[in-house]
Design a protein around this motif. Structure first.
Motif, PDB file in Angstrom:
ATOM      1  N   MET A   1       9.025  -0.496  -5.591  1.00 38.37           N
ATOM      2  CA  MET A   1       8.021  -0.820  -6.350  1.00 38.37           C
ATOM      3  C   MET A   1       7.250   0.604  -6.605  1.00 38.37           C
ATOM      4  N   VAL A   2       6.714   0.801  -7.737  1.00 38.26           N
ATOM      5  CA  VAL A   2       5.661   1.934  -8.089  1.00 38.26           C
ATOM      6  C   VAL A   2       4.443   1.250  -8.603  1.00 38.26           C
ATOM      7  N   GLN A   3       3.313   2.135  -8.416  1.00 35.39           N
ATOM      8  CA  GLN A   3       2.312   1.868  -9.222  1.00 35.39           C
ATOM      9  C   GLN A   3       1.738   3.198  -9.921  1.00 35.39           C
ATOM     10  N   ALA A   4       1.271   2.799 -11.143  1.00 39.77           N
ATOM     11  CA  ALA A   4       0.658   3.846 -12.168  1.00 39.77           C
ATOM     12  C   ALA A   4      -0.666   3.846 -12.568  1.00 39.77           C
ATOM     13  N   ARG A   5      -1.385   4.623 -12.987  1.00 40.60           N
ATOM     14  CA  ARG A   5      -2.707   4.408 -13.637  1.00 40.60           C
ATOM     15  C   ARG A   5      -2.321   3.905 -15.129  1.00 40.60           C
ATOM     16  N   ALA A   6      -1.529   4.536 -15.662  1.00 36.89           N
ATOM     17  CA  ALA A   6      -1.166   4.282 -17.202  1.00 36.89           C
ATOM     18  C   ALA A   6       0.368   4.163 -17.463  1.00 36.89           C
ATOM     19  N   LEU A   7       0.707   3.255 -18.208  1.00 36.96           N
ATOM     20  CA  LEU A   7       2.030   3.133 -18.560  1.00 36.96           C
ATOM     21  C   LEU A   7       2.421   3.727 -19.926  1.00 36.96           C
TER      22      LEU A   7
ATOM     23  N   PRO B   1       0.889  -1.329  -0.038  1.00 33.12           N
ATOM     24  CA  PRO B   1      -0.243   0.085   0.017  1.00 33.12           C
ATOM     25  C   PRO B   1       1.105   1.204  -0.067  1.00 33.12           C
ATOM     26  N   SER B   2       2.116   1.132   0.376  1.00 29.85           N
ATOM     27  CA  SER B   2       3.053   2.290   0.573  1.00 29.85           C
ATOM     28  C   SER B   2       3.545   2.611  -0.838  1.00 29.85           C
ATOM     29  N   SER B   3       3.661   1.746  -1.602  1.00 26.19           N
ATOM     30  CA  SER B   3       4.110   2.128  -3.102  1.00 26.19           C
ATOM     31  C   SER B   3       3.722   3.174  -3.614  1.00 26.19           C
ATOM     32  N   PRO B   4       4.725   4.303  -3.955  1.00 25.61           N
ATOM     33  CA  PRO B   4       4.388   5.519  -4.739  1.00 25.61           C
ATOM     34  C   PRO B   4       3.362   5.251  -5.904  1.00 25.61           C
ATOM     35  N   ALA B   5       2.357   6.102  -5.978  1.00 28.88           N
ATOM     36  CA  ALA B   5       1.389   5.753  -7.109  1.00 28.88           C
ATOM     37  C   ALA B   5       1.673   6.983  -7.881  1.00 28.88           C
ATOM     38  N   TYR B   6       1.429   6.842  -9.241  1.00 28.07           N
ATOM     39  CA  TYR B   6       1.494   8.042 -10.374  1.00 28.07           C
ATOM     40  C   TYR B   6       0.362   8.023 -11.110  1.00 28.07           C
ATOM     41  N   ASP B   7       0.092   9.017 -11.686  1.00 31.10           N
ATOM     42  CA  ASP B   7      -0.866   8.640 -12.999  1.00 31.10           C
ATOM     43  C   ASP B   7      -0.265   8.046 -14.245  1.00 31.10           C
ATOM     44  N   LEU B   8       0.960   8.532 -14.508  1.00 38.22           N
ATOM     45  CA  LEU B   8       1.480   8.072 -15.756  1.00 38.22           C
ATOM     46  C   LEU B   8       3.144   7.538 -15.223  1.00 38.22           C
ATOM     47  N   LEU B   9       3.383   6.303 -15.711  1.00 36.16           N
ATOM     48  CA  LEU B   9       4.964   5.983 -15.790  1.00 36.16           C
ATOM     49  C   LEU B   9       5.175   5.784 -17.216  1.00 36.16           C
ATOM     50  N   VAL B  10       6.288   6.491 -17.323  1.00 38.35           N
ATOM     51  CA  VAL B  10       6.906   6.597 -18.819  1.00 38.35           C
ATOM     52  C   VAL B  10       8.410   6.039 -18.887  1.00 38.35           C
TER      53      VAL B  10
ATOM     54  N   ALA C   1      -4.471  -0.485 -12.277  1.00 37.35           N
ATOM     55  CA  ALA C   1      -3.269  -0.069 -12.231  1.00 37.35           C
ATOM     56  C   ALA C   1      -2.066  -0.619 -12.626  1.00 37.35           C
ATOM     57  N   TRP C   2      -1.026  -0.219 -13.234  1.00 37.53           N
ATOM     58  CA  TRP C   2       0.239  -0.985 -13.392  1.00 37.53           C
ATOM     59  C   TRP C   2       1.263  -0.956 -12.204  1.00 37.53           C
ATOM     60  N   HIS C   3       1.726  -2.365 -11.934  1.00 35.07           N
ATOM     61  CA  HIS C   3       2.897  -2.214 -10.830  1.00 35.07           C
ATOM     62  C   HIS C   3       4.063  -2.619 -11.587  1.00 35.07           C
TER      63      HIS C   3
END
Length: 514
Positions: A204-210, A5-14, A190-192
């Motif tokens: 680890m990070v999360q993103a709504r789009a890759l 749950p503590s993994s940083p979350a972003y809208d976009l991972l490029v 989400a993408w992990h």
């Protein structure tokens, strides 16, 4: 893939810190999205710093009937010259002609189309010239009497990437260089992603789009992310360039037609040199280990020697570089005929985390590519912010605001003169270099400096501690190669041991600040 749950979350991972990845990160951050960009090496470490360094429509693409691509690129040429007048400048090209080449009427027709496919405000049109009376004629062999002259633009390609990343960061994006994306996995909405930093640490990070903007590695990134889907085919084409001591003293560039129907450019480069390229060779190897080979060097030397009065030999080469262009696979047998246009593939059912993969493209159309990418992705992320990059200056590019009514390069030239007058203690040539590299950001680099002594140690000739610190703190430079060959091209002008000396200084700086 484990996540917490503590993994940083972003809208976009490029994924990818070349011009397309940096451009997309910039556009997305400017629309208010949270962005993480990961680049496994340095920004622009690969294809995006290995171009012919042109902002151009692509005159030769007209032969392949790619009118849409040429028009799109010509429109972007004008826009980019306005938003980055420090790193992009107009350049006039001379095409020598003789009876063995494409007929003159065909060239005139092509140049007419080139002049008129898109509205042109900043650059003069094409014209037929008599080489005996033209400054560019003196450097050519005596047989060339007639030629054609037209306009395009020159760009510092690596700095273009860095400035896009800088702008993205100032709009809230997180830029991570030397950070490899090891694995990605879609988990519903989400993408992990598993990342490995330069220190070897895993996070680890999360993103709504890759966004897959990995260039030559785009197909493998897509295959890892979606193993069930057949990846888009890429044709990897190597383009190599050589740099030799200058073969002419004027400011024109040349475009040479070779007997194999390919073209080679010869461009004034870094004041003392001529840049010659490029080749187009299918490349089956590892893009991390791309380099020019003897056949490519011989080819470029032969083409240049066919035109220049002073021949070019492999022994004259002082530097070379190669890049792998990730082009869309098609039926063309010739690598030079493969389209330079781009394709954006958006995957992911509604409700599932989207993946957008970037295939193909050329540096001139990177801004439009980024805009198109975000126009597709933004609705999936609930973002309604409009496109904005068409008129927004890149960092340091707000020169026109200082000189209202001026046009590039007039505004840039006026800025250089103004800075030289305001900084009499700084050598005029150094002011001009700072202005060309940093634009108005040179004022941040210089800070409160009022003398050469205020710039700190002259670590290498013409390279002071103040500039190095700026590049480390503001532009993600970590090594001597980052500074001498990408952020600047000082490596061409310095002794052979310069890179080692600078790396030692950087290491000492790091230890002192630890």
């Amino acid at each position: 893939m484990p996540s917490t749950p503590s993994s940083p979350a972003y809208d976009l991972l490029v994924i990818g810190g070349g011009v397309n990845g940096a451009g997309i990160a910039r556009d997305a951050a400017g629309r208010g999205l949270s962005v993480l960009l990961c680049e496994k090496d340095d920004l622009a470490a690969h294809t995006s710093s290995a171009s012919t360094k042109l902002i151009h429509g692509g005159l030769r693409y007209l032969e392949h009937y790619e009118f849409s691509l040429v028009r799109k690129a010509l429109i972007e040429r004008e826009r980019l010259m306005r938003v980055a007048p420090h790193i992009i400048r107009p350049l006039r090209f001379v095409m020598p002609h003789d009876a063995t080449q494409r007929p003159a009427w065909l060239i005139r027709t092509g140049l007419f189309l080139y002049d008129h496919l898109a509205h042109r405000r900043m650059l003069p049109g094409s014209t037929r010239i008599a080489l005996q009376r033209h400054p560019a004629g003196a450097a050519l062999r005596p047989g060339y009497r007639v030629g054609f002259e037209y306009s395009d633009g020159w760009v510092d390609d690596a700095r273009l990437v860095v400035l896009c990343a800088r702008d993205a960061a100032e709009r809230g994006a997180h830029i991570r260089t030397r950070c490899r994306v090891l694995r990605t996995e879609r988990a519903g909405s989400a993408w992990h992603a598993e990342l490995r930093g330069q220190d070897g640490g895993i996070r680890m990070v999360q993103a709504r789009a890759l966004v897959n903007a990995a260039g030559p590695w785009a197909a493998s990134v897509a295959a890892q992310a979606e193993p069930e889907r057949r990846a888009r085919g890429l044709r990897l084409v190597k383009g190599s360039h050589i740099v030799v001591p200058r073969r002419f003293t004027h400011e024109y560039a040349y475009i040479f037609q070779h007997s194999d129907q390919r073209i080679v450019f010869a461009i004034p480069y870094e004041r003392d040199f001529t840049l010659i390229g490029t080749t187009d060779v299918d490349f089956p190897g590892d893009p991390d280990r791309v380099a020019i080979d003897a056949d490519e060097t011989a080819y470029l030397c032969a083409v240049a020697s066919h035109y220049f009065a002073q021949s070019v030999a492999p022994a004259d080469v002082v530097w070379s570089y190669s890049g792998v262009r990730p082009l869309l696979e098609d039926e063309h047998a010739s690598a030079s005929a493969v389209t330079r246009d781009y394709q954006l593939l958006l995957h992911g059912e509604q409700g599932a985390a989207p993946l957008l993969s970037v295939f193909g493209g050329k540096i001139t159309t990177f801004r439009k590519l980024a805009e198109d990418a975000m126009d597709q992705l933004a609705p999936r992320l609930g973002c309604r912010a409009p496109a904005w990059t068409e008129t927004a200056p890149l960092p340091g590019g707000d020169i026109a605001a200082r000189f209202p009514g001026s046009r590039a390069p007039d505004g840039f030239d006026a800025y250089v003169r103004e800075r030289q007058g305001a900084l009499p203690w700084l050598p005029a040539r150094l002011v001009a270099r700072y202005a060309r590299a940093y634009g108005t950001r040179m004022e941040r680099l210089l800070g409160g400096c009022a003398s050469l002594a205020d710039l700190g140690d002259e670590v290498l000739p013409g390279l002071y501690a103040a500039e190095i610190n700026y590049l480390v703190e503001q532009e993600w430079a970590r090594t001597a190669a980052d500074i001498l060959w990408r952020r600047t091209k000082l490596g061409l002008h310095l002794p052979m041991d310069a890179e080692g000396r600078l790396d030692r200084w950087l290491s000492e700086r790091k230890e002192t600040s630890a």
